[in-house]
Write a protein that holds these residues in place. Structure first.
Motif, PDB file in Angstrom:
ATOM      1  N   GLY A   2     -14.350   6.620  -4.608  1.00 12.86           N
ATOM      2  CA  GLY A   2     -13.585   7.321  -5.637  1.00 12.86           C
ATOM      3  C   GLY A   2     -14.360   8.458  -6.272  1.00 12.86           C
ATOM      4  N   VAL A  42      -4.444  15.807 -12.560  1.00 12.24           N
ATOM      5  CA  VAL A  42      -5.413  15.145 -11.684  1.00 12.24           C
ATOM      6  C   VAL A  42      -5.740  13.753 -12.205  1.00 12.24           C
ATOM      7  CG1 VAL A  42      -7.853  15.199 -11.114  1.00 12.24           C
ATOM      8  CG2 VAL A  42      -6.430  17.145 -10.608  1.00 12.24           C
ATOM      9  N   GLY A  45      -3.052  11.570 -11.349  1.00 15.29           N
ATOM     10  CA  GLY A  45      -3.139  11.205  -9.943  1.00 15.29           C
ATOM     11  C   GLY A  45      -4.182  10.132  -9.710  1.00 15.29           C
ATOM     12  N   ALA A  46      -5.282  10.219 -10.444  1.00 18.31           N
ATOM     13  CA  ALA A  46      -6.311   9.188 -10.303  1.00 18.31           C
ATOM     14  C   ALA A  46      -5.781   7.839 -10.771  1.00 18.31           C
ATOM     15  CB  ALA A  46      -7.543   9.596 -11.110  1.00 18.31           C
ATOM     16  N   ALA A  49      -3.568   6.509  -8.165  1.00 18.96           N
ATOM     17  CA  ALA A  49      -4.345   5.986  -7.041  1.00 18.96           C
ATOM     18  C   ALA A  49      -4.893   4.615  -7.361  1.00 18.96           C
ATOM     19  CB  ALA A  49      -5.496   6.947  -6.729  1.00 18.96           C
ATOM     20  N   GLY A  52      -2.297   2.047  -6.870  1.00 20.59           N
ATOM     21  CA  GLY A  52      -1.695   2.011  -5.545  1.00 20.59           C
ATOM     22  C   GLY A  52      -0.358   2.705  -5.477  1.00 20.59           C
ATOM     23  N   PHE A  54       0.167   5.915  -5.632  1.00 14.20           N
ATOM     24  CA  PHE A  54       0.010   7.346  -5.411  1.00 14.20           C
ATOM     25  C   PHE A  54       1.027   7.847  -4.403  1.00 14.20           C
ATOM     26  CE2 PHE A  54      -2.497  11.092  -5.773  1.00 14.20           C
ATOM     27  CZ  PHE A  54      -2.342  11.741  -4.578  1.00 14.20           C
ATOM     28  N   ARG A  56       1.937  11.382  -2.504  1.00 13.58           N
ATOM     29  CA  ARG A  56       1.351  12.706  -2.310  1.00 13.58           C
ATOM     30  C   ARG A  56       2.269  13.808  -2.817  1.00 13.58           C
ATOM     31  NH1 ARG A  56      -1.589  13.872   3.060  1.00 13.58           N
ATOM     32  NH2 ARG A  56      -0.326  12.088   3.642  1.00 13.58           N
ATOM     33  N   PHE A  59       2.363  13.979  -6.584  1.00 14.06           N
ATOM     34  CA  PHE A  59       1.121  14.471  -7.172  1.00 14.06           C
ATOM     35  C   PHE A  59       1.015  15.988  -7.051  1.00 14.06           C
ATOM     36  CE2 PHE A  59      -3.006  14.787  -8.623  1.00 14.06           C
ATOM     37  CZ  PHE A  59      -3.802  15.430  -7.716  1.00 14.06           C
ATOM     38  N   ILE A  60       1.199  16.499  -5.832  1.00 17.19           N
ATOM     39  CA  ILE A  60       1.024  17.941  -5.634  1.00 17.19           C
ATOM     40  C   ILE A  60       2.069  18.724  -6.414  1.00 17.19           C
ATOM     41  CG2 ILE A  60       1.028  19.776  -3.922  1.00 17.19           C
ATOM     42  CD1 ILE A  60      -0.155  17.938  -1.955  1.00 17.19           C
ATOM     43  N   PHE A  63       1.213  18.684 -10.086  1.00 18.01           N
ATOM     44  CA  PHE A  63       0.131  19.615 -10.410  1.00 18.01           C
ATOM     45  C   PHE A  63       0.675  21.030 -10.568  1.00 18.01           C
ATOM     46  CE2 PHE A  63      -4.435  20.440 -10.340  1.00 18.01           C
ATOM     47  CZ  PHE A  63      -4.472  21.784 -10.102  1.00 18.01           C
ATOM     48  N   ASN A 128      -4.576  -3.083  -1.987  1.00 13.59           N
ATOM     49  CA  ASN A 128      -3.335  -2.578  -2.558  1.00 13.59           C
ATOM     50  C   ASN A 128      -2.360  -3.713  -2.805  1.00 13.59           C
ATOM     51  OD1 ASN A 128      -3.826   0.047  -2.937  1.00 13.59           O
ATOM     52  ND2 ASN A 128      -2.851   0.791  -1.083  1.00 13.59           N
ATOM     53  N   ALA A 132      -0.905  -4.829  -6.301  1.00 18.69           N
ATOM     54  CA  ALA A 132       0.529  -4.929  -6.535  1.00 18.69           C
ATOM     55  C   ALA A 132       0.853  -6.260  -7.194  1.00 18.69           C
ATOM     56  CB  ALA A 132       1.265  -4.787  -5.216  1.00 18.69           C
TER      57      ALA A 132
ATOM     58  N   TYR B   6       6.981  -8.064  -6.875  1.00 14.87           N
ATOM     59  CA  TYR B   6       6.073  -7.687  -5.792  1.00 14.87           C
ATOM     60  C   TYR B   6       6.787  -6.822  -4.765  1.00 14.87           C
ATOM     61  CZ  TYR B   6       3.217  -8.015  -1.691  1.00 14.87           C
ATOM     62  OH  TYR B   6       2.483  -7.712  -0.580  1.00 14.87           O
ATOM     63  N   VAL B   9       7.323  -3.301  -6.073  1.00 10.05           N
ATOM     64  CA  VAL B   9       6.201  -2.345  -6.199  1.00 10.05           C
ATOM     65  C   VAL B   9       5.426  -2.192  -4.907  1.00 10.05           C
ATOM     66  CG1 VAL B   9       5.961  -2.877  -8.627  1.00 10.05           C
ATOM     67  CG2 VAL B   9       4.554  -4.040  -6.963  1.00 10.05           C
ATOM     68  N   GLU B  16       0.498   3.339   3.297  1.00 11.80           N
ATOM     69  CA  GLU B  16      -0.046   3.091   1.962  1.00 11.80           C
ATOM     70  C   GLU B  16      -1.124   2.024   2.003  1.00 11.80           C
ATOM     71  OE1 GLU B  16       2.560   5.288  -0.936  1.00 11.80           O
ATOM     72  OE2 GLU B  16       0.488   4.630  -0.755  1.00 11.80           O
ATOM     73  N   ARG B  25      -4.766   7.040   1.120  1.00 10.28           N
ATOM     74  CA  ARG B  25      -3.745   8.073   1.105  1.00 10.28           C
ATOM     75  C   ARG B  25      -3.997   9.123   0.058  1.00 10.28           C
ATOM     76  NH1 ARG B  25       1.306   8.810   3.053  1.00 10.28           N
ATOM     77  NH2 ARG B  25       2.720   9.984   1.718  1.00 10.28           N
ATOM     78  N   TRP B  26      -4.565   8.660  -1.081  1.00 13.93           N
ATOM     79  CA  TRP B  26      -4.725   9.607  -2.180  1.00 13.93           C
ATOM     80  C   TRP B  26      -5.926  10.521  -2.004  1.00 13.93           C
ATOM     81  CZ3 TRP B  26      -9.501   8.682  -3.924  1.00 13.93           C
ATOM     82  CH2 TRP B  26      -9.983   7.357  -3.845  1.00 13.93           C
ATOM     83  N   PRO B  29      -5.394  14.757  -1.076  1.00 13.62           N
ATOM     84  CA  PRO B  29      -4.759  15.549  -2.139  1.00 13.62           C
ATOM     85  C   PRO B  29      -5.589  15.560  -3.414  1.00 13.62           C
ATOM     86  CG  PRO B  29      -3.173  14.059  -1.155  1.00 13.62           C
ATOM     87  CD  PRO B  29      -4.498  13.683  -0.614  1.00 13.62           C
ATOM     88  N   LEU B  30      -6.093  14.382  -3.777  1.00  9.05           N
ATOM     89  CA  LEU B  30      -6.850  14.309  -5.028  1.00  9.05           C
ATOM     90  C   LEU B  30      -8.119  15.161  -4.941  1.00  9.05           C
ATOM     91  CD1 LEU B  30      -6.263  12.889  -7.641  1.00  9.05           C
ATOM     92  CD2 LEU B  30      -7.924  11.154  -7.019  1.00  9.05           C
ATOM     93  N   MET B  33      -7.168  18.906  -5.005  1.00  9.09           N
ATOM     94  CA  MET B  33      -6.708  19.332  -6.330  1.00  9.09           C
ATOM     95  C   MET B  33      -7.834  19.309  -7.340  1.00  9.09           C
ATOM     96  SD  MET B  33      -3.864  20.453  -6.037  1.00  9.09           S
ATOM     97  CE  MET B  33      -2.420  20.438  -5.048  1.00  9.09           C
TER      98      MET B  33
END
Lengths: 145, 289
Positions: A2, A42, A45-46, A49, A52, A54, A56, A59-60, A63, A128, A132, B6, B9, B16, B25-26, B29-30, B33
């Motif tokens: 990260g 950003v 977005g973090a 992330a 779980g 996120f 794309r 996010f874009i 922004f 993830n 969840a 569950y 989400v 993913e 996945r993130w 882009p992260l 950006m």
């Protein structure tokens, strides 16, 4: 892993700061509010992330729209003579602080020590899924992206 | 896994779910950006620095505006002075062409104007260029001493004065410093970083032009103990002297207003010693008793 986006951020900062790129000083206010909007997006977005969630696309687009809306509002406020950029800045800072607190919640949570996962101490397959589950079972502070 | 939450989400797309071997996945882009964000912040910071440095605080605006207005007014008035003087000349010419007496008077007037320095003049002479030295005292000296020594590497008003004085003593007849003509009331003053001549601030290099016999003037400056020698001791680049076969010096275009100085009235019982204030009353006073 990260920390890599953070490194990218620092890298981008150093690259532009010590380069010959310069912006006319009249646009300084717009650039500041755009930076704030980008920061909010950003950090959001973090947070996404971390949980779980996120996406794309979101996010874009988030922004870009945040930056554009911030600049347009600031410009509009300047035409009207009303300092709208203050309100815009307030909103972004508020969201930044809220997202940061959520990230902190994720990192330090007992069930899901994301902090350890980030530091690479604990490797979790399927984390993830676990996230969840925990997100479902524990109250999670909600915020609109 | 029957938990309805569950299902809600759990991410729909298989990409993913990541393991430690695949990039999440993130990630891209992260990262991208954040990179862009970092550059935004850097640009904003840089611009703020520039803004802070270059844009004036609004409190100075009124002072600046006043100064600008004064400067502009002064320029206009100088133009007026110039055009009035020209008109004056034309009118005088018109009047004096009428008769031989007036022509004679006009010739005398021209002669006096020439002597007073309010006409351009030409002749052979000499050019002296004074400029600050780029050398500085060695850096290992204590600051007070090096501050004193630095004064030696800068041109002062007295340097210009001494040059003019030495040239005058050797027969130079007219002088100009950076195109400011020297007349009887000309002062050469150090004001901050600039030297003012006739009240006009001048910046280095200071070009002193003098009309006279080039050889004599050149030799006079080269005499030991003079200004040239002392400047050359500091740095030979500070002074350069050159003979000129023909120089043109501009006229003095400031105002020549004498407020205290009045002409003495010519009359039969003139005795110059009685005309002036004298604190010691020792002179005889045959005339106006």
């Amino acid at each position: 892993m990260g920390w890599l986006p953070l490194l990218a951020g620092v890298g981008g900062f150093l690259l532009v700061y010590y380069s010959k790129i310069s912006v006319p000083p009249d646009y300084g206010a717009y650039l500041s509010i755009a930076a704030l909007a980008g920061l909010d997006s950003v950090i959001g977005g973090a947070r996404a992330a971390q949980s779980g969630k996120f996406k794309r696309r979101i996010f874009i687009s988030g922004f870009l729209t945040a930056v554009i809306v911030a600049v347009v509002l600031t410009w509009f406020g300047e035409r009207l003579g009303a300092e709208i950029f203050l309100a815009v800045g307030f909103v972004f800072v508020y969201r930044i602080m809220q997202n940061l607190s959520i990230i902190r919640w994720y990192l330090l949570d007992d069930e899901n020590p994301h902090l350890l996962w980030l530091l690479g101490i604990k490797k979790k397959a399927d984390e993830n899924e676990k996230a969840a589950i925990s997100a479902a079972s524990e109250p999670e502070p909600s915020v609109t992206v | 896994m029957d938990n309805p939450f569950y299902t809600a989400v759990r991410p729909e797309t298989p990409e993913e779910v990541t393991t430690s071997t695949k990039v999440p996945r993130w990630f891209w882009p992260l990262t991208v950006m954040t990179f862009i964000l970092g550059s935004f912040i850097a640009a904003a910071l840089k611009t703020q620095n520039v803004v802070r440095r270059e844009m004036l605080p609004s409190s100075s605006y009124s002072g600046l505006a006043e100064a600008y207005v004064y400067y502009h007014t002064m320029e206009l008035q100088q133009n007026t002075i110039g055009s009035l003087q020209k008109q004056n000349e034309v009118l005088i010419k018109g009047v004096t062409e009428r008769s031989p007496e007036t022509r004679e008077l006009a010739a005398q007037l021209d002669q006096y104007r020439f002597l007073a320095g309010i006409t351009p003049v030409t002749g052979p002479g000499i050019t002296v260029v004074l400029k600050d030295s780029t050398k500085r005292p060695p850096s290992d000296l204590p600051s007070q001493i090096s501050l004193e020594l630095t004064l030696n590497y800068i041109i002062h008003d007295i340097d210009i004065e001494r040059v003019i004085n030495e040239l005058r003593a050797s027969g130079a007849e007219a002088f100009a410093v950076n195109d400011q003509r020297i007349v009887t009331t000309s002062a050469i003053r150090c004001v901050g970083p600039a030297i003012q001549v006739n009240g006009v601030p001048l910046t280095p290099p200071y070009v002193i032009r003098a009309i006279g016999d080039p050889g004599t003037l050149f030799g006079a400056l080269a005499l030991p103990g003079g200004v040239q020698e002392s400047l050359k001791d500091s740095d030979p680049a500070m002074i350069t002297v050159q003979k000129e076969s023909s120089l043109v010096l501009p006229s003095y275009d400031g105002s020549l207003m004498f407020r205290y100085c009045k002409p003495v009235k010519e009359d039969a019982s003139l005795d110059t010693s009685s005309g002036s204030d004298k604190s010691d009353g020792d002179s005889s006073d045959p005339g106006g008793q």
